[in-house]
Design a protein around this motif. Sequence first.
Motif, mmCIF file in Angstrom:
data_model
loop_
_atom_site.group_PDB
_atom_site.id
_atom_site.type_symbol
_atom_site.label_atom_id
_atom_site.label_comp_id
_atom_site.label_asym_id
_atom_site.label_seq_id
_atom_site.Cartn_x
_atom_site.Cartn_y
_atom_site.Cartn_z
ATOM 1 N N LEU A 124 1.334 5.421 -9.166
ATOM 2 C CA LEU A 124 2.431 4.855 -8.351
ATOM 3 C C LEU A 124 3.027 5.702 -7.471
ATOM 4 O O LEU A 124 4.120 5.144 -6.873
ATOM 5 N N GLU A 125 2.937 7.104 -7.649
ATOM 6 C CA GLU A 125 3.811 7.828 -7.160
ATOM 7 C C GLU A 125 3.801 7.739 -5.352
ATOM 8 O O GLU A 125 4.858 7.885 -4.872
ATOM 9 N N ALA A 126 2.546 7.738 -4.883
ATOM 10 C CA ALA A 126 2.476 7.377 -3.317
ATOM 11 C C ALA A 126 1.760 6.174 -3.053
ATOM 12 O O ALA A 126 0.654 5.932 -2.933
ATOM 13 N N PRO A 127 2.635 5.163 -2.684
ATOM 14 C CA PRO A 127 1.740 3.586 -2.768
ATOM 15 C C PRO A 127 0.976 3.721 -1.317
ATOM 16 O O PRO A 127 1.532 4.687 -0.557
ATOM 17 N N ASP A 128 0.126 2.989 -1.229
ATOM 18 C CA ASP A 128 -0.823 3.085 -0.104
ATOM 19 C C ASP A 128 -0.252 1.926 0.633
ATOM 20 O O ASP A 128 -0.189 0.708 0.739
ATOM 21 N N GLY A 129 0.751 2.367 1.860
ATOM 22 C CA GLY A 129 1.467 1.603 2.809
ATOM 23 C C GLY A 129 0.697 0.455 3.388
ATOM 24 O O GLY A 129 0.952 -0.718 3.777
ATOM 25 N N GLU A 130 -0.361 1.179 3.795
ATOM 26 C CA GLU A 130 -1.349 0.158 4.868
ATOM 27 C C GLU A 130 -1.894 -1.011 3.891
ATOM 28 O O GLU A 130 -1.917 -1.983 4.672
ATOM 29 N N THR A 131 -2.286 -0.760 2.717
ATOM 30 C CA THR A 131 -2.734 -1.894 1.996
ATOM 31 C C THR A 131 -1.725 -2.693 1.498
ATOM 32 O O THR A 131 -2.150 -3.995 1.719
#
Length: 165
Positions: A124-131
Amino acid sequence: MELLECTLAIDDLDSFVADLGAIGETHGTTLQAFDARYVAGPRHLERAVELADRSIERGENVARDRAVEILLYAAGRRQIDRALEMGVGEGENRAVVLADGGDEAAALEDVRKLAAFAGTASTLEAPDGETLQEFFEIPDRERAVTGATLGALVRERVALLEVEK
């Protein structure tokens, strides 16, 4: 609510879901596994649990199972088949397993013992913004005109599910 960020290697999804159900029953805990790409952080899941519980208390729930109701709210959708996209699937998954109620720590310890558990990982540290933008239908234009974070916009979509009933 406790979260287990991990990698899962699932050979048989039905068997994995049955195992989660059995662990949940043993510990009086609701367990739900999410594909981490669709989770905008812990607050996203906390809000989904709050709203699912409120829906159940009011008798307005769509799903009979609390874990599925939480999934619906987390996905911001009333259709179970569309919300399932946010769940884990067969193969390797960057995942987050939510435990809520009962003995959460013991339940997550049992999840760690499952054959599908491949190890802890920071998912969860770096959310997948595009998705997240695509799944929650958040256009670039909307992001440009607001000072809200992507996580806040996702939580807004989750809350809007209450309004759209």
